[in-house]
Enzyme design. Sequence first.
Site, mmCIF file in Angstrom:
data_model
loop_
_atom_site.group_PDB
_atom_site.id
_atom_site.type_symbol
_atom_site.label_atom_id
_atom_site.label_comp_id
_atom_site.label_asym_id
_atom_site.label_seq_id
_atom_site.Cartn_x
_atom_site.Cartn_y
_atom_site.Cartn_z
ATOM 1 C CD GLU A 30 4.835 -2.792 -8.328
ATOM 2 O OE1 GLU A 30 5.439 -2.202 -7.420
ATOM 3 O OE2 GLU A 30 3.631 -2.582 -8.593
ATOM 4 C CB ILE A 48 -4.479 -1.305 -1.922
ATOM 5 C CG1 ILE A 48 -4.066 0.129 -1.550
ATOM 6 C CG2 ILE A 48 -3.528 -2.352 -1.325
ATOM 7 C CD1 ILE A 48 -2.798 0.648 -2.221
ATOM 8 C CB ALA A 97 -0.937 -0.018 1.202
ATOM 9 C CD GLU A 122 -0.681 8.710 1.064
ATOM 10 O OE1 GLU A 122 -0.915 9.937 1.064
ATOM 11 O OE2 GLU A 122 -0.104 8.118 1.988
ATOM 12 C CD GLN A 137 -9.307 -3.707 -36.691
ATOM 13 O OE1 GLN A 137 -9.581 -3.200 -35.609
ATOM 14 N NE2 GLN A 137 -9.978 -3.431 -37.791
#
Length: 387
Positions: free
Chosen positions: A246, A161, A128, A131, A344
């Site tokens: 990440e 989150i 987390a 914000e 497509q």
Amino acid sequence: MLLNPLYYTEQHLAFAESVRRFTEKEITPFINEWDEAETFPRELYKKAADIGLLGVGFDENYGGIAGTDAFYTLLASVELAKCASGGLAASLLSHTIGTPPIQHFAQEEVKAEVLPKILSGEKISALAITEPSGGSDVAALKTKAVRDGDDYIVSGEKTFITSGIRADYYSVAVRTDPDAKGANGISMLLIDAHSEGITKSKLDKMGWWASDTAHLHFDKVRVPAKNLLGAENMGFFVIMNNFNMERFFLAASSYGYALVCYEEALDWAKQRQTFGKRLVDHQVVRHKLVDMATRLTSTRALLEDTAYRLGKPELQGNELIAQICMLKNVATQTMQFCADAAVQTLGGMGFMRGMKSERIYREVKVNMIGGGAEEIMKDLASRQLGY
Ligand SMILES: Cc1cc2nc3c(=O)[nH]c(=O)nc-3n(C[C@H](O)[C@H](O)[C@H](O)COP(=O)(O)OP(=O)(O)OC[C@H]3O[C@@H](n4cnc5c(N)ncnc54)[C@H](O)[C@@H]3O)c2cc1C
């Protein structure tokens, strides 16, 4: 797409095969139903742990799998992407962003308590940072933690989150020094998601339906000070450290979804007849397919080069961080291109729910925005390259 055989061991390929079987048996047959229901069974975490999927990149002393380098992350992302649901993968693997700060920066006692539960699939972990007032400018975050004896008292809000509703643990970025400016004065705290004072609300989204995405409100939540991840006021370093893997994971997944789109379009083009011949026999369609394959091939090469560099301590540094930023942009653009070209090529069928490319098309933008948006990646790369 051909993998570069230079990089893979038999163990890598055996692992990829077990993730492929897991995805085919435990996810793909149910994914349309789960996506429409905007959830998936919690027991899937334990099943994923049983085949080693949750342990990739984590310390074997706490339930991780020894020696799992970035190629394991790459292979796992590509095999899991075959279910064609980024939402499922994002939630099932939300610990890959929530848990590294615990592994690398928690006190021993906290690690021993928490990590085995997460890596066995018993508990769910989330990250987390973002914000309501902004995600790109991490240094501007406002959620505050005030020391009170052996605890911190946390108040503020987090939004978007992943696994926010279901998670048992949040790794949360907070401001511990209200007077410090920007990146200074930020800390990371591990927060029990069932603590008094936390309210969670579900958010509705364009895609990633199978993933739970939540808005969190912290109202004077009491958190033991031993749950500090890293040193107080040094949390920005923890956050930045976490972003590299990440972004690599997001890039590898984007490649995986692009590959799914390509394969669905190619298969269709070989079967569908128009004007007396197969779609693939029309040069324009063939070229579109080769354009997809071209982007896939170059993205795969950059992914493998980056995975190789991530495993070499002597190759770490600013240039590698820049390369990860560029990789994330290249891979997500490949996903965008292939999703568009596939829909497509599929014609009206491409617009129909249940087609893999239809869902992936709706999931493109989150990969281009989440974990650092395209513009932010370019800015960061330019700084790392010393412009
Ligand atoms: C489905 C979903 C799941 C997510 N999961 C998580 C999670 O688990 N944990 C978590 O902490 N966050 C999560 N996020 C948040 C995500 O990381 C942020 O949305 C992202 O970092 C962008 O922040 P923002 O939305 O506040 O956009 P903003 O920061 O408001 O930016 C808006 C746009 O402006 C651009 N922009 C901003 N600043 C500049 C600049 N200086 N120059 C040029 N362009 C600029 C950005 O690139 C972006 O395109 C998730 C988001 C989504 C949509």
